[in-house]
Write a protein that holds these residues in place. Structure first.
Motif, short mmCIF file in Angstrom:
data_model
loop_
_atom_site.label_atom_id
_atom_site.label_comp_id
_atom_site.label_asym_id
_atom_site.label_seq_id
_atom_site.Cartn_x
_atom_site.Cartn_y
_atom_site.Cartn_z
N ALA A 194 35.58 37.62 43.51
CA ALA A 194 36.02 39.08 43.64
C ALA A 194 36.62 38.59 45.43
O ALA A 194 37.34 39.18 45.60
CB ALA A 194 35.91 40.01 42.81
N VAL B 127 43.26 39.19 46.68
CA VAL B 127 42.93 40.60 45.67
C VAL B 127 43.07 41.74 46.70
O VAL B 127 42.26 41.68 47.22
CB VAL B 127 41.52 40.73 45.30
CG1 VAL B 127 40.88 42.50 44.89
CG2 VAL B 127 40.88 40.21 43.71
N SER C 170 38.23 47.27 45.46
CA SER C 170 37.87 46.75 44.53
C SER C 170 36.07 47.31 44.60
O SER C 170 35.72 47.31 46.00
CB SER C 170 37.49 45.43 44.21
OG SER C 170 37.49 44.86 45.43
N LEU D 122 42.65 41.93 38.76
CA LEU D 122 42.07 41.81 40.19
C LEU D 122 43.24 40.90 40.99
O LEU D 122 43.42 42.23 42.05
CB LEU D 122 40.73 41.84 40.67
CG LEU D 122 39.39 42.39 40.32
CD1 LEU D 122 39.13 43.41 38.88
CD2 LEU D 122 38.37 41.71 41.03
N MET D 123 43.30 40.08 40.57
CA MET D 123 44.73 39.80 41.97
C MET D 123 46.01 39.95 41.06
O MET D 123 47.10 39.25 42.09
CB MET D 123 44.45 38.07 41.62
CG MET D 123 43.03 37.75 42.29
SD MET D 123 42.52 36.28 41.65
CE MET D 123 44.15 34.84 42.43
N SER E 265 41.66 46.96 39.42
CA SER E 265 40.60 46.92 39.31
C SER E 265 39.44 48.25 38.74
O SER E 265 38.68 48.08 37.82
CB SER E 265 40.17 46.22 40.65
OG SER E 265 38.95 46.92 40.69
#
Lengths: 326, 339
Positions: free
Chosen positions: B37, B46, B50, B97-98, B111
């Motif tokens: 990540a 990303v 996060s 997350l992406m 996230s």
């Protein structure tokens, strides 16, 4: 058919739903053994027992958070926040948690709960125990917001709120608890998102909510008797979902619209409705859209001051008459 | 170096070989996925923010490893680890997350809000403290319906200073709810040392007595210690004896969020903690119990491959369609607020 107070209608509405569905549970401060500070939950603890009707500590975040966790996992909680002003200490749940969880999780999380609360002025409790906070709730995507004005609506809309799959803020008006109305026997189930025309009329539409409903009705009678002005009075009842069709149809007939709002003026619920009318019914109108509200001011405590700050029957009638005669 | 023969009897202590291998694998999954990540963030794949759990893997692995199917996890915005630990596919986590369509919530949560109810992950909550009362409510449902699942609520040391923490602890203790509160004390509330802003040395442990609970402070970098503490707390919850509050001492290798280079840390602190790295500790443990280097290397390689494959799938996944923009605001699937 029986005459019931608004307060007793709350008790009957909760009892009706708890009787019907064992997943309905009820929690709040002083709601069980004491029967509620407004005596609007008397007898429920005795009837449904300590597992279903539960006293909590003075922990509004715990009350609403626990209601949410229970709702997410299979119960249908009714949570009481004693005074709606206290929403400010647990607003995270109202603004961030209940209404956004379903969306953020792409539909995974459900939140079928009802938050009942004592809303509104008239009890001389001052600025932090008297507010009308319906507009605080109305602005949040994901919530439903209901504010009944009569005992029969309390039962029917409370039942509809409990059975609704979304989080519902149910605003009971403190100054209506002692008022009475006819209520049919047997189960009562109403529908969210439906306004009610309480007095048909042809000269102007008056939109009102909760305590402002009886005042708007009294103002309409006064205008008819003293000035021959025939007003249609609509009890909006449900701010979200909003029954715009009933409102727009009425304006198409009367060509005039007034809102009577207990919330302070800025961003009050009437502002949204008036903007809808301006957008969608502009060419039906014969005059300006007028909002009659509490001013942009905290609420005072002394009776003479509190009475003066809220929209009164005389103030409503006066403003409607002057606008129509201008 | 001579290797002990691997037999299940040799490893038959209270945890056992199978569980140890599971705990190890979970920690490696978290380590590799979190590192990925971070790498994907550096590649601008990303977006947003996060909050990584690098260094804190043993807490997530130990608590999840001791759960039964049906137990519920309530996480914070630092929730990737707890989500992965419940078996949520790496691809679904990285995809979220992406901001890809294959993400756990198709990019609608991000996230900080990882949720997978089918895995018992009942949400990741980004408002400090919010989920402690929510976990109480889920536990209340279990108590009311006489179901035997436990609600496990993870949070950081900073959470112990917010009102909802105290409301929830009291509420859970008074109602004797089957809920386990897990404080991951990584020494920093965001950018500030927790000791600078807290009246007691153990931010969670020293608060326990205020709610009639035992003070429990454990080594959060030792997955065995975590696993055992979890089991004890879950047993207590399931037997109707109420909540537990467990403080796990651990350390966050990265900053608070991706925006934080963590320059406030005293020199040498990170290195000292890395000597007590949870995965390093656990590799030694496995070896003590006779698990071979080859077995360990095989797990490492398998996990790396899983993360690589997940990454490629996420890169190949389309972005979410605009049709989902206003879905699931209300239970009818849409966002209509008027007729």
């Amino acid at each position: 058919m029986a005459e019931l107070t608004y307060r007793d209608a709350v008790i009957r509405g909760i009892a009706q739903e708890m009787q019907r569905d064992e997943d309905v549970v009820f929690l709040g401060e002083d709601v069980a053994k004491a029967g509620g500070v407004f005596k609007a939950t008397v007898g429920l603890y005795e009837k449904f027992g300590p597992l279903r009707v539960r006293d909590t500590p003075i922990s509004e975040q715990a009350i609403l958070g626990a209601a949410m966790g229970a709702a997410m996992t299979g119960l249908k909680p009714i949570a009481e926040i004693m005074f709606s002003d206290f929403f400010a200490v647990c607003f995270d749940y109202i603004a961030n948690e209940f209404p956004k969880s379903r969306y953020m999780t792409n539909g995974q999380t459900k939140c079928p709960l009802v938050v009942r609360t004592g809303n509104g002025a008239g009890s001389r409790f001052g600025a932090q125990h008297s507010q009308s906070v319906e507009n605080w709730c109305m602005m949040i995507p994901g919530l439903k917001v209901v504010a009944p004005s009569s005992p029969v609506d309390v039962i029917g809309l409370l039942a509809a709120s409990v059975r609704d799959p979304d989080p519902v803020i149910f605003l009971e008006h403190k100054s209506l608890y002692a008022t009475k109305g006819e209520v049919p026997d047997g189960e009562i189930l109403d529908k969210l998102g439906t306004a009610k025309i309480l007095r048909p009329g042809k000269d102007a539409t008056i939109l009102a909510l909760a305590l402002m409903v009886p005042r708007a009705l009294a103002a309409a009678e006064k205008l008819a008797a003293e000035h021959g002005i025939d007003c249609e009075v609509i009890d909006v009842r449900s701010l979200v979902p909003l029954d715009t069709q009933t409102i727009l149809s009425s304006v198409a007939k009367t060509h005039r619209a007034f809102s009577v709002e207990e919330n302070p003026r800025l961003c009050g619920w009437g502002a949204e409705i008036m903007s809808i009318i301006a957008d969608e019914a502009f060419y039906d109108l014969d005059g300006p859209l007028v909002r009659i509200t509490t001013p942009h001011c905290p609420l005072p405590s002394a009776d003479i001051l509190e009475d003066a700050i809220l929209p009164s029957v005389d103030r409503i009638a006066d403003r409607v008459r002057k606008t129509l005669q201008a | 170096m001579s290797k002990k023969p691997v037999t299940s009897t040799a490893l038959n202590d209270d945890i056992g070989e199978d569980k140890r291998l599971e705990l190890y694998r979970l920690q490696v999954v978290i380590r590799e996925a979190e590192q990925r990540a971070y790498d994907l963030f550096l590649q601008n794949l990303v977006k947003g923010t996060s909050h990584l759990s690098l260094g804190q893997e043993a807490v997530a692995a130990g608590f999840a490893g001791a759960m039964k199917k049906g137990d519920l996890s309530f996480c914070t915005y630092r929730g990737h680890a707890h989500t992965l630990a419940r078996g949520v596919p790496i691809e679904k986590v990285l995809g979220e997350l992406m901001g890809r369509d294959n993400g756990l919530m198709r990019g609608k949560g991000g996230s900080m809000h990882l949720t997978s109810e089918e895995h018992g992950v009942m949400g990741s909550y980004a408002i400090i403290g919010a989920h402690l009362p929510i976990a109480c409510g889920a536990a209340w449902r279990a108590q009311y319906k006489k179901q035997d699942d436990v609600s496990v609520c993870f949070f950081g040391d900073g959470t112990t200073n917010i009102g909802a923490f105290h409301e929830a602890l009291n509420f859970a203790a008074v109602w004797k709810l089957p809920v386990v509160f897990v404080c991951e004390n990584n020494l920093y509330m965001e950018y500030t040392p927790i000791g600078d802003v807290t009246a007691v040395p153990s931010p969670a442990g020293d608060r326990a007595s205020a709610y009639g609970l035992e003070k429990i402070v454990i080594d959060g970098n030792d997955a065995d210690a975590v696993y055992r503490a979890a089991q004890t707390a879950y047993d207590k919850a399931r037997s109707g004896k109420g909540p537990s509050l467990i403080e796990c001492l651990t350390y966050r290798y990265s900053g608070h969020s991706r925006a934080d280079p963590a320059k406030y840390r005293p020199e040498g602190e990170l290195e000292r903690w890395k000597q007590r790295d949870p995965i390093k500790i656990y590799k030694e443990r496995l070896k003590q119990f006779g698990i071979s280097d080859d077995q360990i290397a095989k797990i490492d390689a398998e996990v790396k491959q899983e993360v690589d494959e997940a990454t490629e799938k996420c890169k190949a996944s389309p972005t979410p369609p605009l049709e989902i923009l206003t879905t699931d605001v209300y239970a009818d699937g849409g966002f209509a607020w008027r007729n």
